[in-house]
Structures are given as structure tokens and as C-alpha cells.
Scaffold this motif. Sequence first.
Motif, PDB file in Angstrom:
ATOM      1  N   THR A 194       0.826  -1.208   0.000  1.00 44.03           N
ATOM      2  CA  THR A 194       0.000   0.000   0.000  1.00 44.03           C
ATOM      3  C   THR A 194       0.862   1.260   0.000  1.00 44.03           C
ATOM      4  OG1 THR A 194      -1.685  -1.208   1.251  1.00 44.03           O
ATOM      5  CG2 THR A 194      -1.898   1.183   1.153  1.00 44.03           C
ATOM      6  N   TYR A 195       1.888   1.260   0.841  1.00 45.55           N
ATOM      7  CA  TYR A 195       2.798   2.400   0.931  1.00 45.55           C
ATOM      8  C   TYR A 195       4.230   1.896   0.783  1.00 45.55           C
ATOM      9  CZ  TYR A 195      -1.440   4.282   3.059  1.00 45.55           C
ATOM     10  OH  TYR A 195      -2.742   4.646   3.307  1.00 45.55           O
ATOM     11  N   PRO A 196       4.732   1.830  -0.443  1.00 51.42           N
ATOM     12  CA  PRO A 196       6.086   1.316  -0.676  1.00 51.42           C
ATOM     13  C   PRO A 196       7.144   2.325  -0.245  1.00 51.42           C
ATOM     14  CG  PRO A 196       5.126   2.081  -2.726  1.00 51.42           C
ATOM     15  CD  PRO A 196       4.046   2.192  -1.689  1.00 51.42           C
ATOM     16  N   PRO A 197       8.401   1.900  -0.192  1.00 50.07           N
ATOM     17  CA  PRO A 197       9.476   2.840   0.146  1.00 50.07           C
ATOM     18  C   PRO A 197       9.496   4.025  -0.817  1.00 50.07           C
ATOM     19  CG  PRO A 197      10.282   0.589   0.231  1.00 50.07           C
ATOM     20  CD  PRO A 197       8.894   0.518  -0.342  1.00 50.07           C
ATOM     21  N   GLY A 198       9.771   5.193  -0.262  1.00 50.38           N
ATOM     22  CA  GLY A 198       9.772   6.411  -1.062  1.00 50.38           C
ATOM     23  C   GLY A 198       8.457   7.157  -1.035  1.00 50.38           C
ATOM     24  N   ARG A 252      -0.001   0.568  11.173  1.00 48.07           N
ATOM     25  CA  ARG A 252      -1.460   0.573  11.270  1.00 48.07           C
ATOM     26  C   ARG A 252      -1.915   0.090  12.650  1.00 48.07           C
ATOM     27  NH1 ARG A 252      -4.770   0.932   7.081  1.00 48.07           N
ATOM     28  NH2 ARG A 252      -3.097   0.290   5.637  1.00 48.07           N
ATOM     29  N   ILE A 253      -2.987   0.694  13.151  1.00 50.57           N
ATOM     30  CA  ILE A 253      -3.571   0.270  14.425  1.00 50.57           C
ATOM     31  C   ILE A 253      -4.328  -1.037  14.210  1.00 50.57           C
ATOM     32  CG2 ILE A 253      -5.184   0.852  16.270  1.00 50.57           C
ATOM     33  CD1 ILE A 253      -4.650   3.796  15.685  1.00 50.57           C
ATOM     34  N   VAL A 254      -3.948  -2.070  14.957  1.00 54.72           N
ATOM     35  CA  VAL A 254      -4.608  -3.372  14.829  1.00 54.72           C
ATOM     36  C   VAL A 254      -5.294  -3.782  16.123  1.00 54.72           C
ATOM     37  CG1 VAL A 254      -3.074  -4.168  13.001  1.00 54.72           C
ATOM     38  CG2 VAL A 254      -2.442  -4.560  15.401  1.00 54.72           C
ATOM     39  N   GLY A 255      -5.275  -2.919  17.112  1.00 55.45           N
ATOM     40  CA  GLY A 255      -5.943  -3.239  18.366  1.00 55.45           C
ATOM     41  C   GLY A 255      -5.589  -2.221  19.434  1.00 55.45           C
ATOM     42  N   PHE A 256      -6.159  -2.435  20.616  1.00 59.57           N
ATOM     43  CA  PHE A 256      -5.907  -1.557  21.754  1.00 59.57           C
ATOM     44  C   PHE A 256      -5.308  -2.391  22.876  1.00 59.57           C
ATOM     45  CE2 PHE A 256      -9.158   0.439  19.242  1.00 59.57           C
ATOM     46  CZ  PHE A 256      -8.755   1.764  19.210  1.00 59.57           C
ATOM     47  N   GLY A 257      -4.205  -1.886  23.441  1.00 56.22           N
ATOM     48  CA  GLY A 257      -3.467  -2.631  24.440  1.00 56.22           C
ATOM     49  C   GLY A 257      -3.935  -2.339  25.850  1.00 56.22           C
ATOM     50  N   PRO A 258      -3.201  -2.879  26.809  1.00 57.20           N
ATOM     51  CA  PRO A 258      -3.550  -2.678  28.219  1.00 57.20           C
ATOM     52  C   PRO A 258      -3.260  -1.260  28.672  1.00 57.20           C
ATOM     53  CG  PRO A 258      -1.467  -3.831  28.022  1.00 57.20           C
ATOM     54  CD  PRO A 258      -1.999  -3.706  26.630  1.00 57.20           C
ATOM     55  N   LEU A 259      -3.871  -0.884  29.778  1.00 57.77           N
ATOM     56  CA  LEU A 259      -3.614   0.428  30.355  1.00 57.77           C
ATOM     57  C   LEU A 259      -2.223   0.457  30.977  1.00 57.77           C
ATOM     58  CD1 LEU A 259      -7.031   1.191  32.129  1.00 57.77           C
ATOM     59  CD2 LEU A 259      -6.206   2.103  29.960  1.00 57.77           C
ATOM     60  N   LEU A 260      -1.502   1.537  30.729  1.00 56.86           N
ATOM     61  CA  LEU A 260      -0.190   1.745  31.334  1.00 56.86           C
ATOM     62  C   LEU A 260      -0.230   3.046  32.109  1.00 56.86           C
ATOM     63  CD1 LEU A 260       2.218   0.739  28.412  1.00 56.86           C
ATOM     64  CD2 LEU A 260       1.553  -0.623  30.399  1.00 56.86           C
ATOM     65  N   THR A 276       0.095  -1.754  17.280  1.00 55.39           N
ATOM     66  CA  THR A 276       0.337  -1.392  15.880  1.00 55.39           C
ATOM     67  C   THR A 276       1.106  -2.501  15.169  1.00 55.39           C
ATOM     68  OG1 THR A 276       2.332  -0.197  16.551  1.00 55.39           O
ATOM     69  CG2 THR A 276       0.299   1.082  16.339  1.00 55.39           C
ATOM     70  N   LYS A 277       1.023  -2.443  13.855  1.00 56.25           N
ATOM     71  CA  LYS A 277       1.677  -3.471  13.046  1.00 56.25           C
ATOM     72  C   LYS A 277       1.859  -2.945  11.630  1.00 56.25           C
ATOM     73  CE  LYS A 277       0.770  -8.100  11.116  1.00 56.25           C
ATOM     74  NZ  LYS A 277       0.639  -7.597   9.729  1.00 56.25           N
ATOM     75  N   GLY A 278       2.974  -3.258  11.015  1.00 55.95           N
ATOM     76  CA  GLY A 278       3.185  -2.928   9.623  1.00 55.95           C
ATOM     77  C   GLY A 278       2.392  -3.877   8.739  1.00 55.95           C
ATOM     78  N   ASP A 279       1.804  -3.358   7.667  1.00 59.75           N
ATOM     79  CA  ASP A 279       0.988  -4.208   6.787  1.00 59.75           C
ATOM     80  C   ASP A 279       1.788  -5.375   6.224  1.00 59.75           C
ATOM     81  OD1 ASP A 279      -1.005  -2.420   7.257  1.00 59.75           O
ATOM     82  OD2 ASP A 279      -1.010  -1.519   5.256  1.00 59.75           O
ATOM     83  N   ASN A 280       3.082  -5.176   6.040  1.00 53.38           N
ATOM     84  CA  ASN A 280       3.924  -6.201   5.443  1.00 53.38           C
ATOM     85  C   ASN A 280       4.690  -7.011   6.481  1.00 53.38           C
ATOM     86  OD1 ASN A 280       4.822  -7.488   3.056  1.00 53.38           O
ATOM     87  ND2 ASN A 280       6.745  -6.355   3.102  1.00 53.38           N
TER      88      ASN A 280
END
Length: 207
Positions: A82-86, A120-128, A136-140
Motif C-alpha cells: 500500500t505504501y512502498p518505500p519512497g 497501522r492500528i490493529v488493536g488496543f493494548g492494556p492500560l499503562l 500497531t503493526k506494519g501491513d507487510n
Amino acid sequence: MGKAVPPQVPQLTGRDFGGRRGGGAATRILQIRRKRRFAAARRWANFCVLLVIALAALVLVAVPQATGSRTYTLHTESMAPTYPPGTFLVVKPVAFSQLHYGDVVTYQPAPDRSEVRTHRIVGFGPLLAGERTLITKGDNNHANDAAPVRARQIKGKLWYAVPMAGYVAETLDSADRGFWMTVAAGGLSLMSALLIVLTARRRRREA
């Protein structure tokens, strides 16, 4: 009485009445039309070049500065294809509460380093310490980022991206930003004037 001899009609051989090849009114008209077409094509080519320069200055410089957005360039394949280098990224500040699953955010993994990451946001983590966090996670990438992301780390949410334009943006030194904003404004003004002139000429021809 002898037979009447009909007058000889000269045959057209592609020469004018003076014996010169390529002459005549018809040929001159064709030449004038050809020159006009070339001139019109040249004007439109110049207009297109000016349009590209003005739009590039707007997208890469003027719009981000006017909206208080941050700009970044992707250097890895973590968000490909989706978003390549450059890819040129324009990241707009947004409240942490307005972030949702699937949004692409830019954050700073370590507070003592200037390095940023866009995933990309893939979820919500625990409270800190009473704060909500993001996963978060990279699509690739095959795995989520190792550490949850806090609100203080977020630089903003991806607003728009321009493929391959990041390499162009990196060649522009920060001192040149004002110059390119001037180019954008001047280019838009020239395009507006040119459109007005072309429209007026077309209306005169049609009248």
C-alpha cells in the motif's frame, strides 16, 4: 474547312503558376494551420508543466505547512504494497481519542531518538499508568510491534500519501520551503491568468 483545335488546358502538377513546387494559396494555408497547431500544442505543454510544478509545490509543501501537518518519507517495506518505500506521508495531528482500528499512525518508539515509525492500528493494548495504549503493526510485517504505543508517542494520523514523492521532498532543504510556497502561489496565479486568456480567445473565435 479544317477542324477547330480545342485550347490546351494546363495539367496540375503540384507546382504553382510560377513553376515553383510547394507554392500556391492552398499550401500557404496548410502551413499557417500547421504553425497554429504547433503553437497551440506548445502552449498547452507549457501549461501542463506549470500545472505539475504548482501542484507538486502545493501537495509537498504548502498544504502541510498551512494545516500544521508533519511530513515523512517511508524508507522501509513494512507498509508495502500500500505504501512502498519512497512514499511521501502527510501526517495530521489528531486527538488520541479519535484514533480507531485500521488507522495509520506515525509514532516515536523511543523518546530519546528522532526515529519515527508509521504503522497501522490493529488493536488496543492494556492500560499503562492509567493511559490507553495502541497495538500497531506494519501491513507487510508478520508480527505486531513489540511494545504498545502511548498517546505521548503519537505524532499524528496519516492524512494523505504520494507514492515516490518522498525522494523529491527530501531533496528540498527546509530553507527552501518558503521558496516553494511562493512557486505554488505564483504558479496558480499564472494558470488562472492563462485560463482566462484562453477562454477569452475561444469566445472571440466563436463569436
